[in-house]
Design a protein around this motif. Structure first.
Motif, PDB file in Angstrom:
ATOM      1  N   ASP A 187       0.861  -1.189   0.000  1.00 40.69           N
ATOM      2  CA  ASP A 187       0.000   0.000   0.000  1.00 40.69           C
ATOM      3  C   ASP A 187       0.893   1.232   0.000  1.00 40.69           C
ATOM      4  O   ASP A 187       2.100   1.139   0.248  1.00 40.69           O
ATOM      5  N   LYS A 188       0.312   2.368  -0.329  1.00 43.29           N
ATOM      6  CA  LYS A 188       1.071   3.610  -0.237  1.00 43.29           C
ATOM      7  C   LYS A 188       0.099   4.762  -0.062  1.00 43.29           C
ATOM      8  O   LYS A 188      -1.077   4.661  -0.402  1.00 43.29           O
ATOM      9  N   ASP A 189       0.593   5.846   0.469  1.00 44.22           N
ATOM     10  CA  ASP A 189      -0.160   7.079   0.489  1.00 44.22           C
ATOM     11  C   ASP A 189       0.799   8.196   0.103  1.00 44.22           C
ATOM     12  O   ASP A 189       1.880   7.932  -0.424  1.00 44.22           O
ATOM     13  N   LYS A 190       0.424   9.404   0.429  1.00 44.47           N
ATOM     14  CA  LYS A 190       1.235  10.536  -0.013  1.00 44.47           C
ATOM     15  C   LYS A 190       2.656  10.474   0.569  1.00 44.47           C
ATOM     16  O   LYS A 190       3.619  10.899  -0.058  1.00 44.47           O
ATOM     17  N   ASN A 191       2.789   9.953   1.789  1.00 41.94           N
ATOM     18  CA  ASN A 191       4.077  10.027   2.474  1.00 41.94           C
ATOM     19  C   ASN A 191       4.837   8.717   2.562  1.00 41.94           C
ATOM     20  O   ASN A 191       6.044   8.719   2.739  1.00 41.94           O
ATOM     21  N   ASN A 192       4.137   7.624   2.497  1.00 44.80           N
ATOM     22  CA  ASN A 192       4.773   6.334   2.783  1.00 44.80           C
ATOM     23  C   ASN A 192       4.445   5.252   1.762  1.00 44.80           C
ATOM     24  O   ASN A 192       3.402   5.270   1.135  1.00 44.80           O
ATOM     25  N   ILE A 193       5.396   4.318   1.667  1.00 42.78           N
ATOM     26  CA  ILE A 193       5.191   3.112   0.858  1.00 42.78           C
ATOM     27  C   ILE A 193       5.300   1.925   1.813  1.00 42.78           C
ATOM     28  O   ILE A 193       6.237   1.880   2.631  1.00 42.78           O
ATOM     29  N   VAL A 194       4.383   0.984   1.688  1.00 39.80           N
ATOM     30  CA  VAL A 194       4.394  -0.185   2.577  1.00 39.80           C
ATOM     31  C   VAL A 194       4.700  -1.416   1.748  1.00 39.80           C
ATOM     32  O   VAL A 194       4.047  -1.666   0.740  1.00 39.80           O
ATOM     33  N   LEU A 195       5.712  -2.141   2.167  1.00 40.30           N
ATOM     34  CA  LEU A 195       6.106  -3.362   1.468  1.00 40.30           C
ATOM     35  C   LEU A 195       5.986  -4.548   2.407  1.00 40.30           C
ATOM     36  O   LEU A 195       6.254  -4.434   3.600  1.00 40.30           O
ATOM     37  N   LEU A 196       5.611  -5.670   1.830  1.00 38.97           N
ATOM     38  CA  LEU A 196       5.606  -6.911   2.602  1.00 38.97           C
ATOM     39  C   LEU A 196       6.899  -7.646   2.287  1.00 38.97           C
ATOM     40  O   LEU A 196       7.189  -7.897   1.119  1.00 38.97           O
ATOM     41  N   LEU A 197       7.654  -7.961   3.314  1.00 40.00           N
ATOM     42  CA  LEU A 197       8.891  -8.709   3.124  1.00 40.00           C
ATOM     43  C   LEU A 197       8.742 -10.073   3.792  1.00 40.00           C
ATOM     44  O   LEU A 197       8.583 -10.158   5.005  1.00 40.00           O
ATOM     45  N   THR A 198       8.794 -11.109   2.989  1.00 39.10           N
ATOM     46  CA  THR A 198       8.698 -12.461   3.542  1.00 39.10           C
ATOM     47  C   THR A 198      10.114 -13.032   3.597  1.00 39.10           C
ATOM     48  O   THR A 198      10.783 -13.156   2.577  1.00 39.10           O
ATOM     49  N   LYS A 199      10.512 -13.345   4.794  1.00 39.85           N
ATOM     50  CA  LYS A 199      11.866 -13.896   4.946  1.00 39.85           C
ATOM     51  C   LYS A 199      11.813 -15.388   4.690  1.00 39.85           C
ATOM     52  O   LYS A 199      10.992 -16.103   5.264  1.00 39.85           O
ATOM     53  N   ASN A 200      12.708 -15.847   3.832  1.00 41.51           N
ATOM     54  CA  ASN A 200      12.758 -17.266   3.491  1.00 41.51           C
ATOM     55  C   ASN A 200      14.139 -17.825   3.795  1.00 41.51           C
ATOM     56  O   ASN A 200      15.151 -17.114   3.769  1.00 41.51           O
ATOM     57  N   ARG A 201      14.138 -19.111   4.046  1.00 38.88           N
ATOM     58  CA  ARG A 201      15.409 -19.832   4.141  1.00 38.88           C
ATOM     59  C   ARG A 201      15.229 -21.097   3.329  1.00 38.88           C
ATOM     60  O   ARG A 201      14.319 -21.882   3.588  1.00 38.88           O
ATOM     61  N   ASN A 202      16.110 -21.254   2.357  1.00 39.89           N
ATOM     62  CA  ASN A 202      15.999 -22.411   1.442  1.00 39.89           C
ATOM     63  C   ASN A 202      14.585 -22.509   0.872  1.00 39.89           C
ATOM     64  O   ASN A 202      13.975 -23.567   0.854  1.00 39.89           O
ATOM     65  N   SER A 203      14.075 -21.371   0.447  1.00 38.99           N
ATOM     66  CA  SER A 203      12.740 -21.255  -0.168  1.00 38.99           C
ATOM     67  C   SER A 203      11.597 -21.583   0.766  1.00 38.99           C
ATOM     68  O   SER A 203      10.454 -21.727   0.333  1.00 38.99           O
ATOM     69  N   LYS A 204      11.898 -21.720   2.046  1.00 40.08           N
ATOM     70  CA  LYS A 204      10.795 -21.981   2.992  1.00 40.08           C
ATOM     71  C   LYS A 204      10.608 -20.747   3.862  1.00 40.08           C
ATOM     72  O   LYS A 204      11.576 -20.139   4.341  1.00 40.08           O
ATOM     73  N   LYS A 205       9.377 -20.391   4.087  1.00 47.04           N
ATOM     74  CA  LYS A 205       9.067 -19.158   4.802  1.00 47.04           C
ATOM     75  C   LYS A 205       9.488 -19.246   6.258  1.00 47.04           C
ATOM     76  O   LYS A 205       9.252 -20.246   6.943  1.00 47.04           O
TER      77      LYS A 205
END
Lengths: 488, 437
Positions: A216-234
């Protein structure tokens, strides 16, 4: 009154009343490349029709754009050319984004060799008021013609674009640096195509990596989802909040919870706070959830500036005070609740649309009843209502549409009537009275078939295709219809 | 009886006549099956003769294409007749025939031609020659013309089109061109192109269109010239020709309008109060609309008629001597002009353009102040619009706002209708129904 997407072709036909080679007419109007809505924040600016006109020479393609206002009236038209790197290449438009009087067209260049291989990405920025292209360029570095096609294909990664507050566009891109390897980054681009900031994707610790998605984003900020994986597993989920002016990280939030495993379905930036809404489950190892059995709804409110959690609420199903819902969100004989839309109303309360479903074999879900839930601004349940719905393969809920002047919201879902035909249901929730009403529209009758699409606030786009029209009678009608709701 | 008393009696009769007329206007009925059938029979017979001529004159693809065009036009016009779009009402027909007869009597060469003339319901200020001797005058044209002489000048113009055989020549010449070896060669070359195919195809079509429009303008000048000769031979003064051209040039400029106070007056009813929100207008100020053609073609080259000033100049009308004032049947003309306003309102309804029908009804009622027919038309249109809104088909009858093509008054009206909720529209419909009962 009524518009057609193929405006060029029909205009030509209207000029030529007599029999004329259809091939010539088709050649003159080009081929439809895309037809996209141009959205300015939450508001619809209009539409753009993009047509591929010509191959001017072996390495140059010509395009035409037609800008339409929110009622599909023509504003302006124009043409531009795109280069091709090699012979047997063609460009393909994959994204169109509008922001503050500018339109960016994004293209992927494809090389044909027993299949299409993407090799290069480019863009064109149109200033709508001036009606001219003000910038063009390539995403990533512009490869030379000396590089082989397989190498180009290997080096190429698609870029994705979003609007960036009032200042330009946000580009999410990847490049392969010969020394560093894969480099994923975002950058801000102003309306003249100049890069204003650059931010590489966040790096995880050794043997881990982040998978990044825009949220999501608005005028001031951008929101990102970061999924941390190890060996392709969440391993875990995080939110990264960036400042739109500099791209710098403002906050980095761990989305996990010690007690429960969380799954969010809605994230919204609102007045300097981040609202994360979804379901919570029994705590699973590595927060992996495979079952449908949740424990209830959760809400987390985060302060954007600090990343601190301001509020966290867990609403277990037994709090809904409905004996039909068991502790895992299952309704007897109907299946589990799937929350299709969790909407935050202007007064801070919540309106939720849910459907019950049973998972059949091969992953196809059968959906049964439809429910609405209203919660107060403290996330406490107010009311649950059921709507008699037919059994369908796939979810009934389709999309939602704001009503003008912030009076309410309309939710569109498809259901079967007694004759087992699909009909459109338009559910309106009015903010002041908190009343819910449903209108139905038959999509298939003796005379025509109807398709519905999102349009400007308070309206819906209707495409009506007439069956067996007589000569001189219309075969197709496209119109904008105002939704029926009462004044409060 | 002395002159003064005569004048008084005349004024009284005029007022009485029009007052009595406006008490309960009844739209002219065009569902006369006998008249329609007779007209259709005659039209069909002329069409058959035309097709026989084509078959003798042409062969191969050209013959096929020309024949198809005539068949399509015959079918289309026949449908219009069957639907009741042509007027056959006796009094109006007699009047039109009188005017036609005036022109023919003044131009003996025209006696050889078999010419029929009728009014039609079409909702635009126009007239045309079908090409087989049938002339059609749209009733709406009467809303724009001011004198009988202007109407006669329009009739002369259409007779000239027929006399010069413009329609047939136009169709045949165009098809000959399209089926010619040069055109076929051009089409083949375009289809075989690898590069700049679209550019060449568009140029080809542009040339075809420009050529047609140019021919059309030439035909209009020719019809003006010959029509003027026919007109000059009548007793009417040339000023009527000048005026008719000026009137037609301005015919697409809206003369009346509705303002906010009108809506308050018409739509504050027994069970429905007026809401200021009804007058909210959609904002289109952020759009900068181009006036250019979609293909950036020359707008002037696409005109089917030359500009009025050019037409007047070409006819040297400014230098023509005027004649004493003359009229054939002023009373009938005025009566027709009076009826045309009501017929226009009804004709929009007839063609299911309920939005425009309501709009024109309101504009007329603004002038008339009270009128049972117009009040009834408000109800009839509201009833249909109400049903359409319930079924989400309102936009079928109420156009979307288009600032490029609609006047401010029209945009205000369309916004108003869209701003009504279903309940408000139903309340207004019911209140107007009760007013009529």
């Amino acid at each position: 009154m009524k518009k057609t997407v193929l405006s060029l072709l029909f205009l030509l036909i209207s000029h030529i009343d007599f029999a004329q080679s259809y091939k010539i007419l088709n050649s003159a109007s080009g081929t439809l490349e895309s037809f996209e809505s141009l959205v300015d924040g939450d508001e619809l600016f209009g539409y753009v029709e993009l047509r591929k006109l010509d191959l001017e020479d072996k390495l140059t393609e010509k395009y035409k754009y037609i800008l339409l206002d929110k009622n599909m009236n023509t504003i302006n038209t124009g043409e531009f050319s795109l280069d091709l790197l090699k012979k047997k290449c063609m460009n393909n438009n994959y994204q169109v984004v509008y922001n503050k009087g500018h339109v960016i067209f994004c293209f992927e260049e494809l090389f044909y060799d027993r299949g299409y291989l993407p090799i290069r990405g480019s863009y064109q920025i149109l200033n709508v008021e001036q009606n001219k292209m003000v910038s063009s360029g390539y995403f990533g570095s512009n490869p030379t013609k000396k590089v082989s096609i397989p190498a180009l294909n290997m080096l190429y990664k698609k870029s994705y674009i979003g609007s960036l507050s009032d200042s330009g566009f946000l580009v999410q891109t990847t490049s392969i640096d010969p020394e560093v390897g894969l480099k994923e980054y975002y950058y801000g681009m102003d309306f003249m195509g100049k890069q204003t900031w650059q931010q590489t994707y966040k790096k995880a610790e050794a043997k881990h990596d982040y998978e990044t998605t825009f949220f999501d984003k608005d005028k001031n900020n951008i929101v990102l989802l970061l999924t941390k994986n190890r060996n392709s597993k969440k391993v875990s989920d995080h939110m990264q909040i960036l400042d739109t002016k500099t791209g710098k990280e403002v906050a980095f939030v761990d989305l996990s919870n010690d007690k429960y495993t969380l799954r969010f379905s809605n994230v919204e930036l609102k007045e300097g706070k981040l609202y994360i809404l979804g379901r919570f489950f029994e705590k699973e190892k590595r927060d992996r959830v495979e079952a449908d059995e949740s424990l209830g709804l959760y809400r987390r409110i985060i302060d954007i500036k600090t990343g601190k959690i301001l509020n966290e609420d867990f609403l277990a199903y037994d709090k809904f005070k409905n004996p039909n819902i068991n502790e895992n969100g299952r309704i007897k004989k109907e299946g589990y609740l799937s929350f299709q839309k969790i909407n935050i109303n202007p007064d801070g309360s919540y309106f939720i649309i849910a459907e019950t479903y049973i998972e059949k074999s091969r992953g196809a879900n059968v959906f049964n009843e439809l429910y609405t839930f209203t919660l107060d601004k403290d996330f406490k349940p107010l009311e649950m209502k059921g709507f008699d719905a037919a059994r369908t393969r796939g979810s009934k809920y389709s999309f939602s549409q704001e009503l003008p002047n912030n009076v309410g919201k309309a939710y569109f879902f498809y259901d079967k009537n007694e004759e087992k035909e699909f009909e459109l249901n338009i559910m309106k929730y009015m903010y002041a009275s908190k009343k819910i009403s449903v209108d139905k529209m038959n999509l298939n009758n003796e005379k025509s078939n109807i398709r519905v699409s999102k349009a400007k606030p308070g309206y819906v786009g209707i495409t009506e295709r007439f069956k067996n029209p007589k000569k001189d009678e219309k075969t197709l009608e496209i119109r904008l219809e105002k939704l029926n709701y009462e004044r409060e | 009886m002395n002159l003064q008393k005569l004048l008084l009696l005349f004024c009284f009769l005029q007022t009485y006549f029009f007052d009595a007329f406006s008490q309960s206007y009844t739209p002219i009925d065009t569902a006369n099956i006998v008249e329609n059938k007779l007209f259709l029979l005659g039209f069909k017979a002329r069409h058959k003769l035309n097709i026989d001529d084509i078959k003798k004159q042409y062969s191969g693809e050209t013959k096929k294409k020309i024949q198809k065009i005539y068949e399509d036009q015959f079918e289309s016009f026949s449908k219009d007749i069957i639907k009741g779009e042509i007027y056959f009402e006796k009094k109006n027909q007699e009047y039109l025939n009188k005017l036609l007869q005036e022109v023919i009597t003044s131009n003996p060469d025209l006696k050889k031609l078999k010419i029929n003339i009728n009014f039609s319901r079409a909702t635009s200020p126009n007239a045309y020659s079908v090409g087989d001797g049938t002339l059609v005058v749209h009733m709406d044209l009467l809303n724009n013309l001011n004198t009988e002489g202007e109407l006669v000048s329009v009739i002369c113009h259409e007779i000239a089109h027929y006399k010069l055989d413009h329609r047939n020549k136009s169709i045949q010449k165009h098809v000959e061109k399209l089926t010619s070896k040069e055109t076929k060669k051009e089409e083949r070359e375009i289809n075989a192109l690898r590069y700049n195919k679209q550019k060449r195809a568009e140029k080809f079509i542009q040339n075809v269109v420009y050529s047609r429009k140019s021919k059309s303008r030439i035909h209009e000048i020719e019809a003006d010239s010959l029509g003027f000769i026919f007109f000059k031979n009548t007793k009417f003064s040339a000023i009527h020709v000048t005026n008719s051209l000026k009137v037609l040039e301005e015919s697409d400029i809206e003369k009346d309008s509705l303002v906010e106070s009108d809506y308050k007056k018409f739509f504050t009813t027994k069970n429905q109060k007026f809401f200021s929100e009804w007058m909210e207008m959609e904002d289109f100020s952020k759009y900068h609309y181009s006036k250019e053609h979609l293909f950036k073609w020359s707008v002037d080259s696409l005109k089917t008629h030359p500009d009025c000033a050019e037409r007047i100049e070409t006819l040297l009308l400014n230098k023509t001597q005027s004649k004493p004032e003359y009229a054939i049947d002023v009373t009938s003309f005025k009566e027709l002009k009076f009826k045309s306003k009501y017929e226009s309102v009804y004709n929009y309804y007839f063609f299911k353009e309920y939005g425009y029908s309501l709009y024109e009804t309101l504009k007329l009622l603004k002038i008339k102040k009270t009128d049972p027919f117009l009040t009834k038309m408000i109800y009839e249109n509201l009833a249909v619009l109400s049903k359409a809104k319930k079924e989400m088909k309102l936009n079928t009858y109420i156009p979307s706002i288009n600032p490029k093509e609609q006047t401010n008054s029209q945009q205000r009206f369309f916004n108003f209708i869209n701003n009504l909720t279903l309940k408000e529209l139903e309340n207004l419909t019911n209140d107007y129904r009760n007013l009529n009962n």
